[in-house]
Structures are given as structure tokens and as C-alpha cells.
Scaffold this motif. Structure first.
Motif, PDB file in Angstrom:
ATOM      1  N   ASP A  38      33.789 -70.728 -29.760  1.00 47.99           N
ATOM      2  CA  ASP A  38      33.017 -69.779 -30.369  1.00 47.99           C
ATOM      3  C   ASP A  38      33.241 -69.173 -31.541  1.00 47.99           C
ATOM      4  OD1 ASP A  38      30.235 -69.510 -30.677  1.00 47.99           O
ATOM      5  OD2 ASP A  38      29.555 -67.666 -29.089  1.00 47.99           O
ATOM      6  N   ASP A  39      33.394 -69.702 -32.635  1.00 50.37           N
ATOM      7  CA  ASP A  39      33.363 -69.501 -34.196  1.00 50.37           C
ATOM      8  C   ASP A  39      32.450 -68.867 -34.644  1.00 50.37           C
ATOM      9  OD1 ASP A  39      34.355 -68.999 -36.549  1.00 50.37           O
ATOM     10  OD2 ASP A  39      35.479 -70.907 -37.161  1.00 50.37           O
ATOM     11  N   PRO A  40      32.703 -67.959 -34.585  1.00 48.60           N
ATOM     12  CA  PRO A  40      31.402 -66.763 -36.115  1.00 48.60           C
ATOM     13  C   PRO A  40      30.870 -67.276 -37.051  1.00 48.60           C
ATOM     14  CG  PRO A  40      33.604 -65.545 -35.513  1.00 48.60           C
ATOM     15  CD  PRO A  40      34.127 -66.382 -34.617  1.00 48.60           C
ATOM     16  N   SER A  41      31.647 -68.141 -38.030  1.00 53.42           N
ATOM     17  CA  SER A  41      31.427 -68.606 -38.814  1.00 53.42           C
ATOM     18  C   SER A  41      30.846 -69.650 -39.123  1.00 53.42           C
ATOM     19  CB  SER A  41      32.828 -68.252 -39.310  1.00 53.42           C
ATOM     20  OG  SER A  41      33.508 -70.382 -39.107  1.00 53.42           O
ATOM     21  N   GLU A  42      30.969 -70.461 -37.545  1.00 48.54           N
ATOM     22  CA  GLU A  42      29.592 -71.542 -37.338  1.00 48.54           C
ATOM     23  C   GLU A  42      28.660 -71.247 -37.779  1.00 48.54           C
ATOM     24  OE1 GLU A  42      29.922 -73.942 -33.727  1.00 48.54           O
ATOM     25  OE2 GLU A  42      32.296 -74.875 -33.895  1.00 48.54           O
ATOM     26  N   LEU A  43      28.105 -72.181 -38.881  1.00 50.37           N
ATOM     27  CA  LEU A  43      26.805 -72.446 -38.620  1.00 50.37           C
ATOM     28  C   LEU A  43      25.311 -72.810 -37.429  1.00 50.37           C
ATOM     29  CD1 LEU A  43      26.290 -74.323 -42.064  1.00 50.37           C
ATOM     30  CD2 LEU A  43      25.949 -71.500 -41.794  1.00 50.37           C
ATOM     31  N   LYS A  44      25.100 -71.907 -37.227  1.00 49.32           N
ATOM     32  CA  LYS A  44      24.083 -72.430 -35.827  1.00 49.32           C
ATOM     33  C   LYS A  44      23.056 -72.715 -36.582  1.00 49.32           C
ATOM     34  CE  LYS A  44      27.208 -69.967 -33.444  1.00 49.32           C
ATOM     35  NZ  LYS A  44      28.458 -71.046 -32.766  1.00 49.32           N
ATOM     36  N   ASN A  45      22.050 -72.778 -37.609  1.00 50.78           N
ATOM     37  CA  ASN A  45      20.503 -73.343 -37.679  1.00 50.78           C
ATOM     38  C   ASN A  45      21.330 -73.595 -39.140  1.00 50.78           C
ATOM     39  OD1 ASN A  45      18.899 -72.524 -35.036  1.00 50.78           O
ATOM     40  ND2 ASN A  45      19.601 -70.902 -35.919  1.00 50.78           N
ATOM     41  N   PRO A  46      21.972 -74.256 -39.453  1.00 51.60           N
ATOM     42  CA  PRO A  46      22.432 -75.295 -40.520  1.00 51.60           C
ATOM     43  C   PRO A  46      21.512 -75.879 -41.349  1.00 51.60           C
ATOM     44  CG  PRO A  46      22.219 -76.868 -39.293  1.00 51.60           C
ATOM     45  CD  PRO A  46      22.643 -75.741 -38.410  1.00 51.60           C
ATOM     46  N   VAL A  47      21.418 -74.962 -43.071  1.00 42.31           N
ATOM     47  CA  VAL A  47      20.215 -74.974 -43.724  1.00 42.31           C
ATOM     48  C   VAL A  47      20.342 -76.226 -44.391  1.00 42.31           C
ATOM     49  CG1 VAL A  47      19.870 -73.051 -43.713  1.00 42.31           C
ATOM     50  CG2 VAL A  47      22.089 -73.854 -45.146  1.00 42.31           C
ATOM     51  N   PRO A  48      19.464 -76.572 -44.697  1.00 46.73           N
ATOM     52  CA  PRO A  48      19.527 -77.722 -46.060  1.00 46.73           C
ATOM     53  C   PRO A  48      21.052 -78.354 -46.805  1.00 46.73           C
ATOM     54  CG  PRO A  48      17.271 -77.684 -46.362  1.00 46.73           C
ATOM     55  CD  PRO A  48      17.560 -75.922 -45.286  1.00 46.73           C
ATOM     56  N   SER A  49      20.901 -77.326 -47.649  1.00 44.72           N
ATOM     57  CA  SER A  49      22.476 -77.600 -48.344  1.00 44.72           C
ATOM     58  C   SER A  49      23.598 -77.627 -47.398  1.00 44.72           C
ATOM     59  CB  SER A  49      22.837 -75.790 -49.340  1.00 44.72           C
ATOM     60  OG  SER A  49      22.326 -75.167 -48.338  1.00 44.72           O
ATOM     61  N   SER A  50      23.499 -77.216 -46.146  1.00 49.58           N
ATOM     62  CA  SER A  50      24.821 -77.188 -46.017  1.00 49.58           C
ATOM     63  C   SER A  50      24.775 -78.999 -45.155  1.00 49.58           C
ATOM     64  CB  SER A  50      25.468 -76.619 -44.473  1.00 49.58           C
ATOM     65  OG  SER A  50      23.625 -76.371 -43.450  1.00 49.58           O
ATOM     66  N   LEU A  51      23.744 -79.301 -44.460  1.00 49.10           N
ATOM     67  CA  LEU A  51      23.517 -80.833 -43.971  1.00 49.10           C
ATOM     68  C   LEU A  51      23.772 -81.807 -45.040  1.00 49.10           C
ATOM     69  CD1 LEU A  51      21.217 -79.744 -41.806  1.00 49.10           C
ATOM     70  CD2 LEU A  51      23.035 -80.520 -40.669  1.00 49.10           C
ATOM     71  N   LEU A  52      23.189 -81.512 -46.361  1.00 47.26           N
ATOM     72  CA  LEU A  52      23.426 -83.102 -47.080  1.00 47.26           C
ATOM     73  C   LEU A  52      24.639 -83.162 -47.667  1.00 47.26           C
ATOM     74  CD1 LEU A  52      21.638 -84.940 -49.052  1.00 47.26           C
ATOM     75  CD2 LEU A  52      21.255 -82.695 -51.150  1.00 47.26           C
ATOM     76  N   PRO A  53      25.515 -82.823 -47.845  1.00 45.61           N
ATOM     77  CA  PRO A  53      26.819 -83.021 -48.012  1.00 45.61           C
ATOM     78  C   PRO A  53      27.410 -84.032 -47.262  1.00 45.61           C
ATOM     79  CG  PRO A  53      26.770 -80.845 -48.798  1.00 45.61           C
ATOM     80  CD  PRO A  53      25.845 -81.240 -48.067  1.00 45.61           C
ATOM     81  N   GLY A  54      27.243 -83.758 -45.714  1.00 43.77           N
ATOM     82  CA  GLY A  54      27.788 -84.339 -44.675  1.00 43.77           C
ATOM     83  C   GLY A  54      27.071 -86.133 -45.302  1.00 43.77           C
ATOM     84  N   ILE A  55      25.495 -85.615 -44.835  1.00 43.93           N
ATOM     85  CA  ILE A  55      24.960 -86.794 -44.783  1.00 43.93           C
ATOM     86  C   ILE A  55      25.054 -87.781 -45.998  1.00 43.93           C
ATOM     87  CG2 ILE A  55      22.455 -87.523 -45.125  1.00 43.93           C
ATOM     88  CD1 ILE A  55      21.473 -85.198 -43.374  1.00 43.93           C
ATOM     89  N   ILE A  56      25.495 -87.621 -46.790  1.00 41.03           N
ATOM     90  CA  ILE A  56      25.706 -88.702 -47.675  1.00 41.03           C
ATOM     91  C   ILE A  56      27.303 -88.562 -47.952  1.00 41.03           C
ATOM     92  CG2 ILE A  56      26.344 -88.486 -50.465  1.00 41.03           C
ATOM     93  CD1 ILE A  56      24.003 -87.070 -51.005  1.00 41.03           C
ATOM     94  N   GLN A  57      28.242 -88.352 -47.339  1.00 41.51           N
ATOM     95  CA  GLN A  57      29.268 -89.004 -47.074  1.00 41.51           C
ATOM     96  C   GLN A  57      29.072 -89.538 -46.106  1.00 41.51           C
ATOM     97  OE1 GLN A  57      32.679 -86.565 -46.073  1.00 41.51           O
ATOM     98  NE2 GLN A  57      33.473 -87.415 -47.648  1.00 41.51           N
ATOM     99  N   SER A  58      28.994 -89.482 -44.736  1.00 43.15           N
ATOM    100  CA  SER A  58      28.483 -90.439 -43.288  1.00 43.15           C
ATOM    101  C   SER A  58      28.245 -91.459 -44.181  1.00 43.15           C
ATOM    102  CB  SER A  58      28.020 -89.620 -42.786  1.00 43.15           C
ATOM    103  OG  SER A  58      28.340 -88.740 -41.997  1.00 43.15           O
ATOM    104  N   THR A  59      26.927 -91.940 -44.654  1.00 43.76           N
ATOM    105  CA  THR A  59      26.159 -92.851 -45.205  1.00 43.76           C
ATOM    106  C   THR A  59      27.337 -93.787 -45.971  1.00 43.76           C
ATOM    107  OG1 THR A  59      24.077 -91.827 -45.502  1.00 43.76           O
ATOM    108  CG2 THR A  59      24.445 -93.793 -46.747  1.00 43.76           C
ATOM    109  N   GLY A  60      28.192 -92.956 -46.700  1.00 39.58           N
ATOM    110  CA  GLY A  60      29.102 -94.162 -47.254  1.00 39.58           C
ATOM    111  C   GLY A  60      30.601 -94.585 -46.334  1.00 39.58           C
ATOM    112  N   TYR A  61      30.284 -93.723 -45.837  1.00 35.03           N
ATOM    113  CA  TYR A  61      31.360 -94.469 -44.770  1.00 35.03           C
ATOM    114  C   TYR A  61      30.653 -95.495 -43.218  1.00 35.03           C
ATOM    115  CZ  TYR A  61      35.067 -91.180 -45.830  1.00 35.03           C
ATOM    116  OH  TYR A  61      35.748 -90.867 -46.128  1.00 35.03           O
ATOM    117  N   VAL A  62      29.449 -95.739 -43.295  1.00 33.39           N
ATOM    118  CA  VAL A  62      28.997 -96.813 -42.689  1.00 33.39           C
ATOM    119  C   VAL A  62      28.384 -98.060 -43.372  1.00 33.39           C
ATOM    120  CG1 VAL A  62      26.243 -96.991 -41.185  1.00 33.39           C
ATOM    121  CG2 VAL A  62      27.814 -95.030 -40.583  1.00 33.39           C
ATOM    122  N   TRP A  63      27.540 -97.531 -44.447  1.00 36.26           N
ATOM    123  CA  TRP A  63      27.854 -98.762 -45.505  1.00 36.26           C
ATOM    124  C   TRP A  63      29.197 -99.429 -45.584  1.00 36.26           C
ATOM    125  CZ3 TRP A  63      23.277-100.104 -47.792  1.00 36.26           C
ATOM    126  CH2 TRP A  63      21.950 -99.782 -47.323  1.00 36.26           C
TER     127      TRP A  63
END
Length: 451
Positions: A38-63
Motif C-alpha cells: 500500500d504505497d502512500p505515494s500512489e495516486l488514489k484519485n488520479p487527476v487528468p494530467s496524470s492519466l493523459l500520458p499513459g492513455i496516449i502512449q498506450s494508444t500507440g502500443y495498440v495502434w
């Protein structure tokens, strides 16, 4: 406590997890222990700026990953040399083969689930431009999903434990939802949102340039209207209205990779480095060679390997480009009426020139394949677009709509003399979602794929 061996996770799946969430905690002796850390540094409620990079990078790996590989094999831009790729090259793709792309890539803990969370978070925090960017990414990936399978979950998807077996919306409903997403995104991106929080370095596509996001949204809208042209010819006019607001010359929606380590290497490089069971031979290479097309030198390494443009560790994944937009314009004008052939030829010539500049930075070959109002054909447009969109999943949508290029099923094809028209639904959906349509055949046509 559930013990999950790291060896049971594919390397691509691991990359998707890293790219999407960035929340993998420490592991010991090659195992992940679920629930123990239970890492206290983990984002429990991630904000948009923390989600956007992974969404874009993962899109590249699927496409640039499974979607690109299956389509390139179907459309004879690559050839299976060993293992499962040989079967896919002969159009024998099982529900198990596509389960990872669906579950880990698009749904489940994948791209669209995280995009849905990002949109909701942005709306809650009144970060309107983040919500708009999320809607563009949702439209982009939802469009890919429905074009591969047809009817897919959306209206009841991404609800977690509240809806474990989401219904499947028809592709017609999905296309209406895509258009609504893009319409809302366009309205938001064209206005101020009053928030101090704006996309910036976290935006791996456009570095916070909202004008480019706006042009991407218009370009996507043109593409999806084009897909529906045979359903209703007025969609050609709708697409043409979007094009002036789409990409400018030289612009692309490209996901870049640093190439310095495994999680930052391009998906085709990773696949060839780890698997190497696809050869870069077949119809497209033969036809380009016969036409003395100079792009062959960057598409192929000359020894059945992938060339430097898309085969390097830092090669981009191109979601959409200015040259694709001009090919869309050329086809729309051509499909509308004979008196539009001059506009069609002008857009076609501009598309070829733009693609040559993007791929080899030399447009001199454009004169060799240039067309006029008097001699342009649909085959000219679609054949050049097939070359320009090398390894892009869109080429399958184009072939299903137009039949160009005139591909012939390989010997031993699982579909006889026919080519596939959709993917089978994944095995996980068949087992766990009673709403999943029963698999019939890869010859099943999606809604817009009318004879």
C-alpha cells in the motif's frame, strides 16, 4: 493473497500497464504480490494530467501493435513467417488471439477505461480542455474498436462492478456516440474553459497545443463520415465540410518514442526484436517495386525486414496525418459526382505530395503518379492511400469500403477465396459477458461495410 507470475504477463501487456497507469509497485523475485503493498505515494484519485500520458502512449502500443499487425497481415503489407503470424496471414485468427488487445489494451484496465475516468475527473474538476482532449482520444480509440469488431460495448462500459456484463451497442449507435464526442470536443477546444490547469508536457501528442487537438478532432470527424458514405451519400458532404478545419500541411497525430529502453521503444521494433515471426514481403512490396516507388527504401530494409521509417526503436506511430485527410477529400469529391473530378485530382495530387514529404522528404515521385480530372479513378486514390498509410489499421476499413487494392487470398486461406471483414469477439467476452454476440465468421460485415 494471489500470486501472479511475471512470466504469465506478456511483455507488451506489461508495457501497456506501465504506460497506462505508471503505478506498478515494487516486486520481488519476479513476482507481483497483489494487495500486499500500500504505497502512500500512489495516486488514489488520479487527476487528468496524470492519466493523459499513459492513455496516449498506450494508444500507440495498440495502434502500432496488435491492430497494426493483424491488419497488415490481412491487407498483405506483411507476411507471416512463423508461429501465430503464419495463421493470421492465412486469416485464421482465433478469439484467444485478440483477447489481449481487447481486454488489456482497449477495455478492462486499458485505454478506454482510463479515458472514461479522465473525462469524468476533468468534468468534476471543471478542467474543460482536458475533458475535450479525453473525448478526442475516446472517439479515436472507440472508432478503431468498432471498425475492427462492429457492435461493441460503450453506453454500459467502464462502469466497474456496477455493470459487469455491459450490453453491446450497435455500430450505428457507436458512430453516433463518436460524432457526439467529437462535436462536444470541438465546441470546448474552440473556447476558453476558465481553468488554470491545461495540457502541456503531459500531452504526448501535441504538447498542449489545443489548436492542433481541434484540427485532429475535425480530421477524425471527416474520416468517420467517409466510412458512412455508402450508408448515406450525404456523409461525403459532411466530411468535406470538416476538411478545411482539419490538419494543416505537414501535421500529424504521431506518438513518438525515445527508443532508449523497453517501455520507450516503438511497438514494431519491440515485436521484431522479441518475436521476429513476420516478414516484410508481399503484395505492397511487389507493387511498389514494380512502380519504382522510392518509399520502398524506407518501408523495407531490402532483406525482408522492416525499414527505418517504422522499424526503428524511436519510430513513431501515426494515428492520422495531413496526407490521409487529403486522400479523404479526394475520395469524397470522386464519390459525389463526375463534375467533381477536378477537385478530386487536385486533392489526390496534394495527398501524394504530402505523403512523400512526410516519408522521404522528396516529392519528385509525385509527378510520376499525378492525375487529372480526365483520368483519375477510385483505384488511383485508394492504391496510393494504401501505400501512404503503411501499417495503419485504416487500410482495412478502406479495402472493405472500396475493394482496392484487388488483393487475392493466399493459398491455404481459412476463409477460402475471401478476405476477412471483421475480427471474432475475444474469448474473454465469450466466456464472461452473456451480451457478447456469438462468433460466426470473420466474413461478417460491419454496419458500414455494405456490398
Amino acid at each position: 493473497m494471489k500470486l501472479l507470475s511475471i512470466n504469465r504477463i506478456t511483455r507488451t501487456g506489461l508495457i501497456l500497464l506501465i504506460g497506462t497507469m505508471g503505478l506498478i509497485t515494487s516486486c520481488k523475485k519476479g513476482y507481483f504480490y497483489e494487495g500486499i503493498n500500500d504505497d502512500p505515494s500512489e495516486l488514489k484519485n488520479p487527476v487528468p494530467s496524470s492519466l493523459l500520458p499513459g492513455i496516449i502512449q498506450s494508444t500507440g502500443y495498440v495502434w502500432g501493435g496488435d491492430a497494426s499487425r493483424f491488419v497488415s497481415l490481412f491487407m498483405q503489407q506483411t507476411t507471416g513467417a512463423a508461429n501465430q503470424s503464419v495463421s493470421a496471414s492465412r486469416y485464421a485468427v482465433s478469439p484467444d488471439d485478440v483477447d489481449n488487445m481487447w481486454t488489456a489494451g482497449l477495455y478492462g484496465g486499458g485505454i478506454m477505461n482510463n479515458t472514461y475516468a479522465m473525462i469524468n475527473s476533468a468534468n468534476s474538476l471543471k478542467q474543460g480542455h482536458y475533458a475535450a482532449v479525453g473525448k478526442v482520444m475516446m472517439a479515436n480509440n472507440l472508432g478503431l474498436t468498432t471498425d475492427l469488431w462492429g457492435d461493441v460495448p460503450y453506453s454500459e462500459a467502464f462502469k466497474g462492478l456496477a455493470v459487469l456484463q455491459p450490453k453491446y451497442d450497435t455500430q450505428q449507435q457507436i458512430y453516433a456516440a463518436i460524432d457526439q464526442l467529437l462535436s462536444e470536443a470541438i465546441a470546448s477546444l474552440g473556447a476558453t474553459d476558465g481553468s488554470q490547469f491545461q495540457p502541456g508536457a503531459d500531452d504526448l501528442l501535441f504538447k498542449g497545443d489545443l489548436a492542433k487537438w481541434l484540427r485532429f478532432a475535425h480530421s477524425l470527424r471527416a474520416k468517420f463520415y467517409l466510412h458512412q458514405g455508402k450508408i448515406d451519400r450525404s456523409n461525403y458532404d459532411k466530411a468535406l465540410l470538416e476538411i478545411p478545419n482539419g490538419f494543416l500541411p505537414g501535421e500529424t497525430a504521431s506518438i513518438l518514442y525515445a527508443g532508449t529502453s523497453l517501455p520507450t521503444q516503438g511497438p514494431w521494433f519491440q515485436f521484431n526484436d522479441q518475436r521476429g515471426d513476420i516478414s516484410f514481403t508481399g503484395y505492397i512490396y511487389d507493387s511498389m517495386g514494380a512502380a519504382s516507388d522510392p518509399r520502398l527504401d524506407v518501408y523495407s530494409d531490402g532483406a525482408e525486414g522492416l525499414g527505418p521509417l517504422y522499424g526503428s526503436a524511436n519510430s513513431p506511430v501515426v494515428l492520422m496525418s495531413y496526407d490521409e485527410l487529403r486522400f479523404i477529400e479526394a475520395e469524397c469529391h470522386f464519390q459525389k459526382a463526375a463534375q467533381n473530378r477536378g477537385a478530386s485530382a487536385a486533392a489526390y495530387n496534394a495527398a501524394v505530395t504530402a505523403n512523400l514529404l512526410r516519408t522521404i522528404d522528396d516529392a519528385s515521385y509525385a509527378a510520376t503518379v499525378a492525375k487529372t480530372a480526365g483520368n483519375i479513378t477510385l483505384a488511383d486514390i485508394m492504391s496510393q492511400k494504401y501505400v501512404a498509410l503503411f501499417l495503419n489499421p485504416e487500410v482495412w476499413a478502406d479495402w472493405r469500403r472500396t475493394g482496392v487494392p484487388a488483393l487475392v487470398a493466399p493459398a491455404g486461406s481459412a476463409l477460402g477465396g475471401a478476405l476477412p471483414r471483421s475480427l471474432l469477439y475475444p474469448s474473454g467476452e465469450q466466456r464472461n459477458n452473456s451480451n457478447s454476440p456469438k462468433n460466426t465468421s470473420m466474413l461478417k460485415r460491419v454496419w458500414w461495410d455494405v456490398p
